[in-house]
Design an enzyme around this catalytic site. Structure first.
Site, PDB file in Angstrom:
ATOM      1  N   ARG A  36      63.427 -22.901  75.559  1.00 20.87           N
ATOM      2  CA  ARG A  36      62.853 -23.077  74.223  1.00 20.87           C
ATOM      3  C   ARG A  36      62.306 -24.495  74.016  1.00 20.87           C
ATOM      4  O   ARG A  36      62.431 -25.069  72.939  1.00 20.87           O
ATOM      5  CB  ARG A  36      63.871 -22.722  73.136  1.00 20.87           C
ATOM      6  CG  ARG A  36      63.237 -21.765  72.121  1.00 20.87           C
ATOM      7  CD  ARG A  36      64.168 -21.272  71.042  1.00 20.87           C
ATOM      8  NE  ARG A  36      65.103 -20.292  71.552  1.00 20.87           N
ATOM      9  CZ  ARG A  36      66.389 -20.229  71.171  1.00 20.87           C
ATOM     10  NH1 ARG A  36      66.881 -21.084  70.309  1.00 20.87           N
ATOM     11  NH2 ARG A  36      67.176 -19.314  71.671  1.00 20.87           N
ATOM     12  N   ARG A  40      60.657 -24.987  67.463  1.00 15.71           N
ATOM     13  CA  ARG A  40      60.528 -25.531  66.105  1.00 15.71           C
ATOM     14  C   ARG A  40      61.055 -26.954  65.946  1.00 15.71           C
ATOM     15  O   ARG A  40      60.826 -27.588  64.929  1.00 15.71           O
ATOM     16  CB  ARG A  40      61.253 -24.608  65.118  1.00 15.71           C
ATOM     17  CG  ARG A  40      60.471 -23.335  64.817  1.00 15.71           C
ATOM     18  CD  ARG A  40      61.267 -22.391  63.947  1.00 15.71           C
ATOM     19  NE  ARG A  40      62.439 -21.866  64.647  1.00 15.71           N
ATOM     20  CZ  ARG A  40      63.405 -21.155  64.070  1.00 15.71           C
ATOM     21  NH1 ARG A  40      63.363 -20.902  62.781  1.00 15.71           N
ATOM     22  NH2 ARG A  40      64.425 -20.702  64.780  1.00 15.71           N
ATOM     23  N   ARG A  49      52.215 -23.339  64.251  1.00 18.15           N
ATOM     24  CA  ARG A  49      52.726 -22.007  63.930  1.00 18.15           C
ATOM     25  C   ARG A  49      52.639 -21.681  62.441  1.00 18.15           C
ATOM     26  O   ARG A  49      52.710 -20.525  62.047  1.00 18.15           O
ATOM     27  CB  ARG A  49      54.207 -21.917  64.358  1.00 18.15           C
ATOM     28  CG  ARG A  49      54.440 -21.513  65.789  1.00 18.15           C
ATOM     29  CD  ARG A  49      54.549 -20.014  65.999  1.00 18.15           C
ATOM     30  NE  ARG A  49      55.591 -19.387  65.200  1.00 18.15           N
ATOM     31  CZ  ARG A  49      55.371 -18.616  64.153  1.00 18.15           C
ATOM     32  NH1 ARG A  49      54.150 -18.396  63.732  1.00 18.15           N
ATOM     33  NH2 ARG A  49      56.371 -18.069  63.506  1.00 18.15           N
ATOM     34  N   ASP A  85      57.754 -13.999  73.719  1.00 21.88           N
ATOM     35  CA  ASP A  85      59.045 -13.531  73.220  1.00 21.88           C
ATOM     36  C   ASP A  85      59.506 -12.367  74.077  1.00 21.88           C
ATOM     37  O   ASP A  85      58.682 -11.605  74.568  1.00 21.88           O
ATOM     38  CB  ASP A  85      58.912 -13.098  71.760  1.00 21.88           C
ATOM     39  CG  ASP A  85      60.283 -12.939  71.112  1.00 21.88           C
ATOM     40  OD1 ASP A  85      60.833 -11.813  71.148  1.00 21.88           O
ATOM     41  OD2 ASP A  85      60.823 -13.936  70.593  1.00 21.88           O
ATOM     42  N   TYR A 163      68.921  -5.043  71.514  1.00 23.08           N
ATOM     43  CA  TYR A 163      68.055  -5.301  70.353  1.00 23.08           C
ATOM     44  C   TYR A 163      67.459  -4.013  69.788  1.00 23.08           C
ATOM     45  O   TYR A 163      67.355  -3.825  68.578  1.00 23.08           O
ATOM     46  CB  TYR A 163      66.888  -6.216  70.750  1.00 23.08           C
ATOM     47  CG  TYR A 163      67.176  -7.693  70.614  1.00 23.08           C
ATOM     48  CD1 TYR A 163      67.371  -8.275  69.355  1.00 23.08           C
ATOM     49  CD2 TYR A 163      67.232  -8.515  71.735  1.00 23.08           C
ATOM     50  CE1 TYR A 163      67.612  -9.635  69.221  1.00 23.08           C
ATOM     51  CE2 TYR A 163      67.480  -9.881  71.613  1.00 23.08           C
ATOM     52  CZ  TYR A 163      67.663 -10.435  70.351  1.00 23.08           C
ATOM     53  OH  TYR A 163      67.908 -11.780  70.229  1.00 23.08           O
TER      54      TYR A 163
END
Length: 366
Positions: A36, A40, A49, A85, A163
């Site tokens: 990652r 962010r 983004r 992703d 998921y």
């Protein structure tokens, strides 16, 4: 990021330290990248983004390219990992996933009953469904100008299955795990379907320009040894084997493959023999212990606790030095034991990267 249409004719690679370490060759310094790293915690990431829906961003090769390159403008990282992703694979199977602010990825209609498997695409044309990832990889590989290698990735079958049934994140994975106990045959059917798509997806990433591949079994820790051995490991093994034989068949480069099964210390021995050049580690295992279990023939990657980056900068250097002494500087790729968190200080990430280079060079000299 300017797009060059031919995926061939990529720029010459200038820094191959990461690839050499992955293959077990000697390196002058220990290579380092962060899971990652396009995330962010970077103000420029948040800016890029801001206007876009998350999955719309994933579907824009130009934006993926920009986000992938941002951390490399700041830090002397030894590898780039394509911005994408893991949930693009369930999307390719026809499931709808939306990113809900404050909640994370959410499936509008998770799998509830075995019959729901019939709603999934049984044959997936990965170029039609995931071609945007391939375009992003090709564009990024050109735009990197040979600075460092580009890593492609996928989620592993069990993690994706969990998921798809939970419909999002979960602390217990009770719904997904109940399938393993109640519907073992249907579970294997779903895992097989996922594995087949993942194999084509990973091969397609190499054809597009990925120079290494990482398989994320992020939810391994929810399984015990027996369930892992039944429902995760066979597919992890099969993916490595099938990807390699397809790469050979298609005369594509045999790129190094990394398996990262978070919290699966009980399976390290098996993972070391699963057909991957590199075994990624989370922060809950001692370096010496991991070496003892995995043996001499695989490279290890990891495993600083991401929260160590909250420490003062000078302390980060000490923690890195200790980690390097534990693993040794060879057959080793430095990384965190999980991804970077959004509230981390970019300067501390820089301190981590620089400490890996400085301390490993020092250890190698002496």
């Amino acid at each position: 990021c300017s797009f060059v249409h031919s995926p061939k004719g990529f720029p010459k690679l200038k820094n191959d330290t990461f690839l050499r370490a992955a293959r077990g060759e000697e390196t002058e310094h220990t290579p380092v990248w962060c899971m990652r790293q396009a995330g962010r915690y970077l103000p420029e990431f948040r800016e890029t983004r801001a206007a876009q829906d998350f999955f719309a961003t994933c579907r824009s090769p130009k934006l993926c390219c920009e986000l992938t390159l941002q951390p490399l403008r700041r830090y002397p990282l030894d590898a780039a990992i394509i911005f994408s992703d893991i949930l693009v694979v369930p999307q390719a199977l026809g499931m709808e996933v939306v990113m809900v602010p404050g909640k994370g990825p959410t499936f509008t209609e998770p799998l509830k009953e075995v019959e729901d498997l019939l709603k999934l695409r049984q044959k997936v044309d990965v170029t039609a469904e995931l071609g945007y990832v391939f375009q992003a990889i090709t564009l990024t590989r050109h735009s990197l100008e040979g600075k460092v290698p580009l890593i492609g990735f996928s989620g592993a079958p069990w993690t994706l299955m969990s998921y798809m049934i939970e419909g999002g994140g979960s602390t217990t994975m009770a719904k997904a795990k109940s399938w393993l106990y109640r519907h073992p045959e249907a579970s294997h059917r779903l895992l097989r379907l996922l594995a087949d798509v993942i194999i084509d997806y990973l091969v397609g990433q190499v054809a597009a320009g990925a120079q290494a591949l990482q398989l994320f079994e992020s939810h391994a820790g929810h399984l015990g040894p027996e369930q892992f051995e039944t429902f995760a490991l066979p597919y992890i093994r099969d993916i490595a084997q099938a990807v390699k034989s397809k790469l050979k068949e298609e005369a594509l480069p045999l790129v190094p493959m990394i398996i990262f099964a978070k919290d699966a210390h009980y399976a390290l021995r098996d993972l070391a023999h699963a057909g991957y050049e590199v075994v990624g580690l989370d922060w809950t295992i001692r370096p010496q212990e991991a070496r003892a279990q995995t043996g001499k023939d695989v490279t290890l990657q990891g495993n600083l606790d991401p929260c160590a980056l909250y420490a003062p900068k000078e302390k980060i250097g000490d923690l890195v030095k200790k980690m390097l002494e534990g693993f040794g500087t060879q057959r080793y790729i430095a990384n965190l034991g999980h991804g970077l968190y959004p509230d981390m200080n970019p300067e501390h990430v820089g301190a981590f990267v620089e400490a890996v280079h400085a301390h490993s060079r020092h250890i190698n000299k002496h």
